[in-house]
Design an enzyme around this catalytic site. Structure first.
Site, PDB file in Angstrom:
ATOM      1  N   THR A 169      28.009   1.576  21.477  1.00  0.00           N
ATOM      2  CA  THR A 169      28.569   2.926  21.456  1.00  0.00           C
ATOM      3  C   THR A 169      27.689   3.882  20.670  1.00  0.00           C
ATOM      4  OG1 THR A 169      30.847   2.165  21.640  1.00  0.00           O
ATOM      5  CG2 THR A 169      30.521   4.338  20.704  1.00  0.00           C
TER       6      THR A 169
ATOM      7  N   HIS B 295      38.323  -1.154  25.668  1.00  0.00           N
ATOM      8  CA  HIS B 295      37.238  -1.869  24.985  1.00  0.00           C
ATOM      9  C   HIS B 295      37.599  -3.347  25.054  1.00  0.00           C
ATOM     10  CE1 HIS B 295      34.748  -3.408  21.701  1.00  0.00           C
ATOM     11  NE2 HIS B 295      34.124  -2.244  21.625  1.00  0.00           N
TER      12      HIS B 295
ATOM     13  N   ASP C 213      29.918   4.672  28.262  1.00  0.00           N
ATOM     14  CA  ASP C 213      28.916   4.436  27.218  1.00  0.00           C
ATOM     15  C   ASP C 213      28.045   3.214  27.482  1.00  0.00           C
ATOM     16  OD1 ASP C 213      31.039   2.719  26.621  1.00  0.00           O
ATOM     17  OD2 ASP C 213      30.810   2.923  24.447  1.00  0.00           O
ATOM     18  N   HIS C 214      28.607   2.185  28.115  1.00  0.00           N
ATOM     19  CA  HIS C 214      27.842   0.960  28.402  1.00  0.00           C
ATOM     20  C   HIS C 214      28.702   0.035  29.245  1.00  0.00           C
ATOM     21  CE1 HIS C 214      30.378  -0.726  25.252  1.00  0.00           C
ATOM     22  NE2 HIS C 214      29.957   0.228  24.440  1.00  0.00           N
TER      23      HIS C 214
HETATM   24  C1  GP9 Z   1      34.691   1.596  17.679  1.00  0.00           C
HETATM   25  C2  GP9 Z   1      33.932   1.779  18.924  1.00  0.00           C
HETATM   26  C3  GP9 Z   1      33.417   0.480  19.450  1.00  0.00           C
HETATM   27  O1  GP9 Z   1      34.806   2.667  16.833  1.00  0.00           O
HETATM   28  O2  GP9 Z   1      33.054   2.790  18.923  1.00  0.00           O
HETATM   29  O3  GP9 Z   1      32.049   0.379  19.528  1.00  0.00           O
HETATM   30  P1  GP9 Z   1      31.316  -0.662  20.501  1.00  0.00           P
HETATM   31  O4  GP9 Z   1      31.790  -2.031  20.136  1.00  0.00           O
HETATM   32  O5  GP9 Z   1      31.687  -0.325  21.904  1.00  0.00           O
HETATM   33  O6  GP9 Z   1      29.894  -0.459  20.241  1.00  0.00           O
HETATM   34 MN    MN Z   2      31.443   1.254  23.300  1.00  0.00          MN
END
Ligand code: GP9
Ligand code: MN
Length: 735
Positions: free
Chosen positions: A316, A434, A495-496
């Site tokens: 992220t 997530h 984001d990914h």
């Molecule tokens: C938590 C979120 C998760 O604040 O940004 O990050 P990630 O695990 O997707 O890198």
């Molecule tokens: Mn993320």
């Protein structure tokens, strides 16, 4: 009898033992341990979840304390022994107590850069520290009172017998062993803890405060080394690269959204394959993201079908770094964690504050220290950062390990958003979709069916994506009701990946492919993420198949807002520009994607067909080499800027940013006093609504309210186990 006397001698006498040097050391370690636990559970918010994380937190103060204070055991002289051991203990204590005080103001731990920070910060802290003192802090001093009492009563004894050197070594060895065990347990809980960093909280709760200092010192040192080796001269080749690769704006879109509010919607872990996807369960079809699909197909949208994420271990944080700086994350770890607090940066919030007087804010339902956001956002010029502390208290029902459920977070955000002066630049960092998926949803959020594969992660992926979709729709509906909608530009981006490459063969059947014939080409294509620029009122939009990636988002936005990107150190290109170079560089082993070729996992493919090129002819080889050189030049230019902190040498119209003036505490007061100061000139939603709150205009109906009980029988098995242990919720996603 002789034997009896031996027995007597060896029988353990605690009082006697405590009077020995080892006894003294262990007493100090014990007291330090108790005080640390007090700090952990009373002063800090370690955000521990489950038995395992609590257990690690419980034991982690011991190894380092034993190692440090135990050093005194090597000293022969009695006086010196007591002075050194007490001094070492005092050092640990002062560090602990300062952190407890510091935490109250900054909800973070003291880092090397804080210590070296400008005197204004430390002076401010000195004053504040007195105010921050609490009556319960007396607990931290109980042992000192006890010491005074004991010395008055003449109850203090010194052991003149020096400790055996070998035994001293044994104590050192034992503490190192304990520390290794601690590290091992921590790595199980959070794979790649040290290499990726995640957040200061994660390090402290896993390894303790002294270890955090060591970790932070090492990071600061390596950042400092790269930085001090760099000079203004290093800017020249970078500037040359940027000038050569500048993609001039597309007249059709330049300034199209000038002056509008900018609303970024972060689609956590959402991949492009979800767009228009229909999940088949028991003969029925379920559209996963109906709202996003409607935006994707709207004529008011610039929707991209070949947009790729370009993140590495920073996940992220890498996406955020690219989106808001048009610079890549690092090859190792997270830029935000390693350089975010210290580098000079020219990020979108700062650029827009100077070019259009934008007010900026991030809304995110996780604690602010994750990915070092609380510090990095200040360097990016974010005026406000509303993290978990601004919203409903997280419970097992309304949140999961990465923060509040999206609908709750959005509902709670309105009270702050409506007080912001327009135009605003804001980012909604949604997070419910997530990994591990579904476990975050409970109660009436349940309803969307699970997929039916052998992989639980894949099975839940669609339900949380649907929840994300419904959350965004609710937010859009709210903005429509306030009238702000028509004067805004929305950018929604994934984001990914959410499903890692190792799981993709299990996903294959759901995509109409076979697990057996699944290839790295297929993996590469799954790195597409949504990128939708939605401009209400625009009619000449559509789906665009230009290849691009996250690095291109900022110049694209700048041009849409009528700001020329040429003046900034950004390595991406406006994706709408006719000059846009369709090479998507990645951080993984020379992989790239272009409309013609895809190179992934060391293999070369034709992008259009997926056919592997095993024996490239000379001209293909030359073409591929050219692409690879272009990709690595882009990465190298970015790395030079990031690790050399080169923006500090850049001279342009952007005035420097004084991040020490930014605070993320008491933001509501700050917002309302600006509103009051502006009076009739205030442009906040609240002011425009006749000083009435619009909080009630936000409605986020649950799945069952929206759909009835249509998906009968499709229950969500994870919903009753809302608390998941961290060992099952961490995933090593290194692909
Ligand atoms: C938590 C979120 C998760 O604040 O940004 O990050 P990630 O695990 O997707 O890198
Ligand atoms: Mn993320």
């Amino acid at each position: 009898m002789y034997e009896e006397s031996i027995l007597k001698k060896t029988k353990f006498n605690l009082k006697e033992f405590l009077r020995t040097r080892l006894g003294y050391i262990l007493t100090l370690v014990f007291i330090y341990w108790l005080k640390t636990l007090w700090a952990y559970f009373i002063d800090f918010n370690l955000d521990t979840k489950g038995f395992y994380q609590n257990f690690i937190a419980l034991i982690n103060p011991i190894p380092v304390a034993l190692l440090l204070i135990g050093i005194a055991l090597y000293i022969k002289n009695s006086k010196a022994f007591y002075i050194v051991s007490s001094f070492l203990y005092l050092l640990l204590f002062v560090w602990l107590f300062s952190n407890s005080i510091y935490y109250r103001e900054f909800t973070d731990y003291i880092s090397i850069s804080t210590i070296m920070a400008s005197s204004s910060v430390s002076a401010g802290l000195g004053e504040a520290a007195v105010k921050l003192f609490r009556i319960t802090d007396l607990v931290y001093f109980i042992d000192f009172f006890l010491l005074i009492y004991l010395s008055i009563r003449k109850k203090i004894h010194f052991d003149s017998k020096a400790f055996n050197k070998r035994a001293g070594f044994a104590v050192t060895a034992l503490s190192i062993m304990l520390f290794s065990a601690n590290l091992f347990l921590a790595e199980i809980d959070r794979p790649e803890l040290l290499s990726r960093g995640f957040s200061n909280t994660y390090i402290v709760r896993a390894l303790g405060l002294p270890a955090f200092l060591g970790y932070n010192a090492n990071q600061t040192y390596s950042a400092h080394r790269d930085r001090s080796e760099a000079s203004a001269k290093d800017l020249e080749p970078v500037q040359a690269y940027i000038d050569q690769n500048y993609a001039a704006p597309n007249n059709q879109f330049y300034g199209k959204a000038k002056g509008r509010n900018v609303i970024y919607v972060h689609l956590e872990s959402l991949q492009q394959f979800i767009i228009d996807y229909k999940l088949k369960v028991d003969g029925k079809e379920y559209e996963v993201t109906p709202f996003l699909n409607s935006l994707y197909h709207s004529k008011s949208s610039l929707s991209f079908s070949n947009f790729f994420h370009q993140v590495k271990a920073g996940k992220t944080s890498d996406a955020e770094t690219m989106l808001e700086n048009s610079l890549f994350g690092l090859n190792q770890g997270s830029f935000m964690v390693q350089y975010g607090s210290s580098n000079t940066q020219q990020a979108a919030p700062h650029i827009l504050a100077e070019n259009g007087d934008y007010t900026s804010a991030v809304f995110h339902g996780n604690s602010g220290s994750f990915w070092n956001r609380n510090n990095t956002y200040k360097q990016w010029g974010y005026d406000y950062f509303f993290d978990q502390s601004y919203f409903s208290t997280p419970t097992a029902e309304n949140s999961f390990q990465y923060g509040l459920n999206d609908k709750i977070m959005l509902a709670d955000s309105i009270q702050y958003l409506e007080r912001m002066q327009q135009p605003f630049y804001t980012k909604l960092l949604l997070v419910s979709h997530h990994y591990p998926y579904t476990t975050s949803l409970s109660g009436d959020e349940v309803g969307f069916p699970l997929a039916n594969t052998n992989d639980q992660t894949i099975n839940g992926y669609f339900a949380t994506a649907n929840y994300l979709d419904a959350s965004i729709k609710a937010f859009f509906d709210y903005l429509k009701a306030t009238g702000v909608y028509d004067n805004s530009i929305f950018i929604l981006y994934g984001d990914h990946y959410g499903i890692s490459n190792s799981r993709n063969p299990n996903l294959a059947p759901l995509l109409g492919k076979s697990s057996e014939t699944w290839t790295d080409y297929d993996n590469a294509m799954l790195q597409r993420v949504p990128y939708i620029i939605y401009i209400p009122g625009m009619t000449d939009g559509g789906i665009i198949d230009t290849f691009g990636g996250q690095i291109d988002a900022l110049p694209t936005l700048e041009h849409l807002l009528g700001i020329d990107s040429r003046q900034y150190l950004q390595v991406g290109q406006d994706i709408l520009s006719p000059d846009h170079n369709q090479i998507v560089a990645t951080r993984t082993n020379g992989a790239f994607i272009t409309p013609k070729y895809t190179r992934y996992a060391g293999k070369l493919y034709y992008t259009a067909t997926g056919e592997e090129i095993t024996n490239p002819d000379e001209s293909t080889q030359a073409e591929v080499e050219k692409i690879m050189n272009a990709a690595s030049a882009q990465l190298a230019a970015s790395d030079a800027i990031q690790t050399g902190d080169l923006i500090r040498f850049k001279k342009n119209d952007l005035p420097p940013l004084d991040s020490s003036k930014i605070s993320y505490l008491h933001s509501m007061n700050a917002l309302t006093s600006i509103e009051e100061e502006l009076g009739d000139k205030s442009t906040s939603i609240y002011s425009k609504n006749g000083k009435k709150s619009t909080v009630d205009l936000f409605h986020a109906p649950s799945y069952l309210e929206l759909h009835g009980n249509k998906s009968e029988g499709a229950t969500n098995p994870s919903s009753d186990s809302t608390t998941t242990t961290s060992t099952t919720t961490t995933e090593k996603q290194t692909d």
